[in-house]
Scaffold this active site. Structure first.
Site, PDB file in Angstrom:
ATOM      1  N   LYS A 111       9.265   9.341  -8.526  1.00  0.00           N
ATOM      2  CA  LYS A 111       7.803   9.131  -8.552  1.00  0.00           C
ATOM      3  C   LYS A 111       7.156   9.842  -7.363  1.00  0.00           C
ATOM      4  CE  LYS A 111       8.518   4.721  -6.137  1.00  0.00           C
ATOM      5  NZ  LYS A 111       8.701   3.276  -6.316  1.00  0.00           N
ATOM      6  N   TYR A 158     -10.194  13.819  20.805  1.00  0.00           N
ATOM      7  CA  TYR A 158     -11.347  13.022  20.364  1.00  0.00           C
ATOM      8  C   TYR A 158     -11.464  11.735  21.168  1.00  0.00           C
ATOM      9  CZ  TYR A 158     -12.369  15.698  16.094  1.00  0.00           C
ATOM     10  OH  TYR A 158     -12.739  16.655  15.212  1.00  0.00           O
ATOM     11  N   ARG A 179       4.304  -8.675  -8.105  1.00  0.00           N
ATOM     12  CA  ARG A 179       3.659  -7.374  -8.173  1.00  0.00           C
ATOM     13  C   ARG A 179       3.576  -6.923  -9.620  1.00  0.00           C
ATOM     14  NH1 ARG A 179       6.114  -1.931  -5.370  1.00  0.00           N
ATOM     15  NH2 ARG A 179       7.647  -2.206  -7.042  1.00  0.00           N
ATOM     16  N   MET A 197      -7.381  16.002  12.430  1.00  0.00           N
ATOM     17  CA  MET A 197      -7.071  16.274  11.029  1.00  0.00           C
ATOM     18  C   MET A 197      -6.027  17.389  10.875  1.00  0.00           C
ATOM     19  SD  MET A 197      -9.507  17.532   7.898  1.00  0.00           S
ATOM     20  CE  MET A 197     -10.669  16.199   7.998  1.00  0.00           C
TER      21      MET A 197
HETATM   22  C1  LIG Z   1       9.952   2.902  -5.785  1.00  0.00           C
HETATM   23  C2  LIG Z   1      10.814   1.985  -6.538  1.00  0.00           C
HETATM   24  C3  LIG Z   1      12.216   2.086  -6.458  1.00  0.00           C
HETATM   25  C4  LIG Z   1      12.911   2.982  -5.464  1.00  0.00           C
HETATM   26  O1  LIG Z   1      13.048   2.279  -4.247  1.00  0.00           O
HETATM   27  P1  LIG Z   1      13.855   2.871  -3.022  1.00  0.00           P
HETATM   28  O2  LIG Z   1      13.761   1.795  -2.012  1.00  0.00           O
HETATM   29  O3  LIG Z   1      13.145   4.110  -2.620  1.00  0.00           O
HETATM   30  O4  LIG Z   1      15.230   3.153  -3.478  1.00  0.00           O
HETATM   31  C5  LIG Z   1      12.980   1.298  -7.297  1.00  0.00           C
HETATM   32  N1  LIG Z   1      12.404   0.433  -8.148  1.00  0.00           N
HETATM   33  C6  LIG Z   1      11.069   0.268  -8.215  1.00  0.00           C
HETATM   34  C7  LIG Z   1      10.503  -0.729  -9.164  1.00  0.00           C
HETATM   35  C8  LIG Z   1      10.237   1.022  -7.417  1.00  0.00           C
HETATM   36  O5  LIG Z   1       8.912   0.835  -7.456  1.00  0.00           O
END
Ligand SMILES: *Cc1c(COP(=O)(O)O)cnc(C)c1O
Length: 373
Positions: free
Chosen positions: A47, A268, A146, A316
């Protein structure tokens, strides 16, 4: 044409303001290390453009290492990834599908994580409409609040799947909230919940562990684990030193150097005032490049093993570092300093910024030249 050079030649001769090196060999080695740790299938979580490192390059590298299960978060990410992976790969959508997205998802052969009774019902309806089985993964909430089917919907989901029968469930899944903390009691509590769910849904396999979960032991593994950060070289657990190979290196160019007398304000807000004569270098890295503003007056970069503290606020596009400790003239316009590398891991940089390696990786900017090796 500029002085006889075509634009392409000109551009290829421009020195980069930073070089992000991504070691695909290390990605592959990390993946195969995880495979050795478990009898389960190891899915890669790619992702957010493979945590910012390039889903195309990382996905292909993992595929050549035998990985054929991939998780993304958004349906749109699934569509893009599908174009570059071999058709044997299974792509799962963690966030599930929004109402109306079911047919597109089904027709593309993407597999949703079903996070509620409603999503499960809609997926069953899509399967009815298309008159073919549509596989899915059921995610259960085991304490993170979640995503996932809440406890009071479990029975209805089981009943629905029994009557519908056109949605084969590949896995019952859940996600650990504290997997990186090996002694956190929440892990055992979630495992107990998961075991209860697995006895109700005994006809399918368990998919529970993320990177940290893999290190919690075999009883967390089930039929498939999902790893992101460990594949990308981040520390998956707090109970042993990071066993993964580093994947990312970031070197950034010095864009100006100067010497300032005591009393000079830096950056800054003038938050940093030189206490004595200082030599400074400004480098081409700022919060727009994913170096959080929280590194202001806290973090550091490195040059040949020397720690060079960040002074004043991170801007930035740049930040100023204290190079007083280096012999005069060591750093000059065009020199490169190490932001991430052998002297500073993504976890160390993240700790200085008060965040986690995940946020550092996914924020790394796109302005640097990228080298895959
Ligand atoms: C992002 C995610 C993972 C991966 O987690 P890592 O700690 O990076 O291995 C696995 N399962 C779900 C549901 C996630 O959102």
């Amino acid at each position: 044409m500029h002085g006889g050079l075509d634009e392409r030649t000109l551009l290829s001769n421009i020195p980069p303001s930073g070089v992000l090196t991504i070691d695909l060999g290390a990605v592959r080695a990390n993946y195969s290390k995880l495979k050795e740790m478990t009898g389960a299938a190891v899915a890669a979580v790619v992702k957010a453009d493979a945590y910012g490192l390039g889903a195309y390059e990382v996905g292909r590298a993992l595929q050549s290492e035998g990985c054929n299960h991939f998780f993304v978060a958004h349906l749109q990410e699934g569509f893009s990834l599908q174009k570059v992976l071999s058709p044997e790969s299974s792509i799962y959508i963690l966030n599930g599908v929004q109402p109306g997205g079911e047919l597109g998802c089904a027709q593309a052969g993407l597999i949703p994580v079903l996070n509620s009774l409603e999503q499960t019902r809609r997926w069953c309806e899509a399967a009815d409409l298309l008159k073919r089985p549509l596989p899915g993964i059921l995610q259960f909430d085991t304490g993170m609040s979640r995503l996932g089917i809440p406890a009071d919907e479990r029975e209805a989901v089981a009943a629905l799947l029994e009557t519908t029968q056109n949605v084969p469930i590949l896995f019952a899944m859940s996600h650990l909230a504290s997997a990186d903390e090996a002694t956190n009691k929440q892990n055992a509590a979630q495992l107990a919940q998961m075991r209860r769910i697995m006895s109700d849904f005994h006809w399918t396999d368990m998919c529970f562990a993320n990177s940290g979960g893999i290190f919690l032991g075999a009883h967390f593994h089930g039929g498939m684990v999902r790893s992101g950060i460990a594949v990308y070289g981040g520390a998956p657990t707090d109970f042993i030193e990071n066993p993964m190979r580093p994947v990312v290196r970031l070197e950034v160019a010095v864009i100006q150097t100067r010497e300032v007398p005591a009393g000079t304000k830096i950056g800054y807000g003038g938050t940093h005032v030189a206490q004595s004569r200082m030599r400074l270098a400004t480098i081409a890295a700022g919060y727009a490049d994913g170096l959080p503003r929280s590194l202001s007056d806290r973090g550091a970069v490195y040059y040949q093993g020397h720690r060079l503290p960040i002074v004043g606020r991170v801007s930035m596009d740049s930040m100023t570092i204290d190079v007083t400790g280096l012999p005069d003239g060591t750093l000059d316009l065009g020199s490169m300093v190490e932001v991430i590398g052998p002297n500073q891991s993504i976890d160390q940089l993240a700790a200085s910024a008060g965040t986690i390696s995940y946020e550092i990786l996914t924020s790394i900017g796109t302005r640097y030249s990228r080298k895959y090796c």
